[in-house]
Design a protein around this motif. Sequence first.
Motif, PDB file in Angstrom:
ATOM      1  N   VAL A  72       4.116  18.026  -3.462  1.00 16.56           N
ATOM      2  CA  VAL A  72       2.917  17.281  -3.850  1.00 16.56           C
ATOM      3  C   VAL A  72       2.842  15.921  -3.172  1.00 16.56           C
ATOM      4  O   VAL A  72       3.825  15.190  -3.101  1.00 16.56           O
ATOM      5  N   ASN A  73       1.653  15.614  -2.650  1.00 16.40           N
ATOM      6  CA  ASN A  73       1.297  14.243  -2.302  1.00 16.40           C
ATOM      7  C   ASN A  73       0.155  13.860  -3.240  1.00 16.40           C
ATOM      8  O   ASN A  73      -0.986  14.263  -3.029  1.00 16.40           O
ATOM      9  N   PRO A  74       0.454  13.076  -4.279  1.00 15.87           N
ATOM     10  CA  PRO A  74      -0.578  12.768  -5.278  1.00 15.87           C
ATOM     11  C   PRO A  74      -1.568  11.699  -4.819  1.00 15.87           C
ATOM     12  O   PRO A  74      -2.467  11.342  -5.580  1.00 15.87           O
ATOM     13  N   GLY A  75      -1.434  11.181  -3.579  1.00 12.86           N
ATOM     14  CA  GLY A  75      -2.300  10.078  -3.152  1.00 12.86           C
ATOM     15  C   GLY A  75      -2.127   8.909  -4.116  1.00 12.86           C
ATOM     16  O   GLY A  75      -1.030   8.668  -4.632  1.00 12.86           O
ATOM     17  N   ALA A  76      -3.220   8.205  -4.401  1.00  8.04           N
ATOM     18  CA  ALA A  76      -3.125   7.022  -5.269  1.00  8.04           C
ATOM     19  C   ALA A  76      -2.748   7.380  -6.709  1.00  8.04           C
ATOM     20  O   ALA A  76      -2.300   6.505  -7.464  1.00  8.04           O
ATOM     21  N   LEU A  77      -2.891   8.647  -7.100  1.00  2.00           N
ATOM     22  CA  LEU A  77      -2.474   9.043  -8.458  1.00  2.00           C
ATOM     23  C   LEU A  77      -0.976   8.844  -8.658  1.00  2.00           C
ATOM     24  O   LEU A  77      -0.504   8.757  -9.788  1.00  2.00           O
ATOM     25  N   THR A  78      -0.245   8.767  -7.559  1.00  5.74           N
ATOM     26  CA  THR A  78       1.185   8.437  -7.607  1.00  5.74           C
ATOM     27  C   THR A  78       1.439   7.225  -8.498  1.00  5.74           C
ATOM     28  O   THR A  78       2.439   7.163  -9.196  1.00  5.74           O
ATOM     29  N   HIS A  79       0.524   6.264  -8.435  1.00 10.43           N
ATOM     30  CA  HIS A  79       0.782   4.955  -9.023  1.00 10.43           C
ATOM     31  C   HIS A  79       0.279   4.813 -10.464  1.00 10.43           C
ATOM     32  O   HIS A  79       0.592   3.849 -11.128  1.00 10.43           O
ATOM     33  N   TYR A  80      -0.539   5.788 -10.934  1.00 14.38           N
ATOM     34  CA  TYR A  80      -1.068   5.660 -12.306  1.00 14.38           C
ATOM     35  C   TYR A  80      -1.426   6.989 -12.958  1.00 14.38           C
ATOM     36  O   TYR A  80      -1.923   6.992 -14.089  1.00 14.38           O
ATOM     37  N   GLY A  81      -1.150   8.106 -12.299  1.00 12.89           N
ATOM     38  CA  GLY A  81      -1.630   9.407 -12.792  1.00 12.89           C
ATOM     39  C   GLY A  81      -0.689  10.055 -13.805  1.00 12.89           C
ATOM     40  O   GLY A  81      -0.012  11.043 -13.520  1.00 12.89           O
TER      41      GLY A  81
END
Length: 144
Positions: A72-81
Motif C-alpha cells: 500500500v501507498n496510502p498517499g496523504a492518508l498515511t498521515h491521518y487516515g
Amino acid sequence: MKLLILNGPNLNLLSTRDKTQYGEKTLEEINEGLREIAARHNVALEFYQSNHEGDLIDKIQELREKISGILVNPGALTHYGYSLRDALEDTALPVVEVHLSNIEEREEFRKIDVLTGVAKERIVGLKEKSYAVGLGKLLEILRQ
Ligand code: DQA
C-alpha cells in the motif's frame, strides 16, 4: 496466491506531480513493473487506486478473504487516515507500506505515519523503485 496493490489519493496523477519527489513514471508503468515481478513468482496481483478513503476500505473488506497480503501507498492518508489504518489492521494480513518520496525528510506533517505498527515494512524515498522493493519484501515475508 493473490496480493492487493493499493494506492491512495492523487497517485493516479503520478508523472504529472512533483517529479523531484515522486519520479517520472505513471502509476500504470509502475504497475506494469510489478506485474513482471509477480509473474516471475507465480503470484497474481489485484490493483486498486482511489482518491477516497472509504472506497479503499471497501476494497480491502471485499478482498480480505481472497488475498495473502497488501502492498500500500496510502498517499496523504498515511498521515491521518485512521480508518484506513484500522481496515488494514483488521485484515491481520501482512502489509508493506511504500512511498516514492522520503517522508522522513520532508514537511513535519509527513513525518507522522499512522500505519506504524500495522505495516511490517516501510520503504521510502526510492521513487518508483520503492514499489518493486516493497513487493520483494512482501513476498519475502510471505515465504517465511
Ligand atoms: C507519498 C507521500 C505522501 O506524503 C504524499 O501525500 C503522497 C505520496 C509518497 O509516495 O511519497 O501523495 O505517499
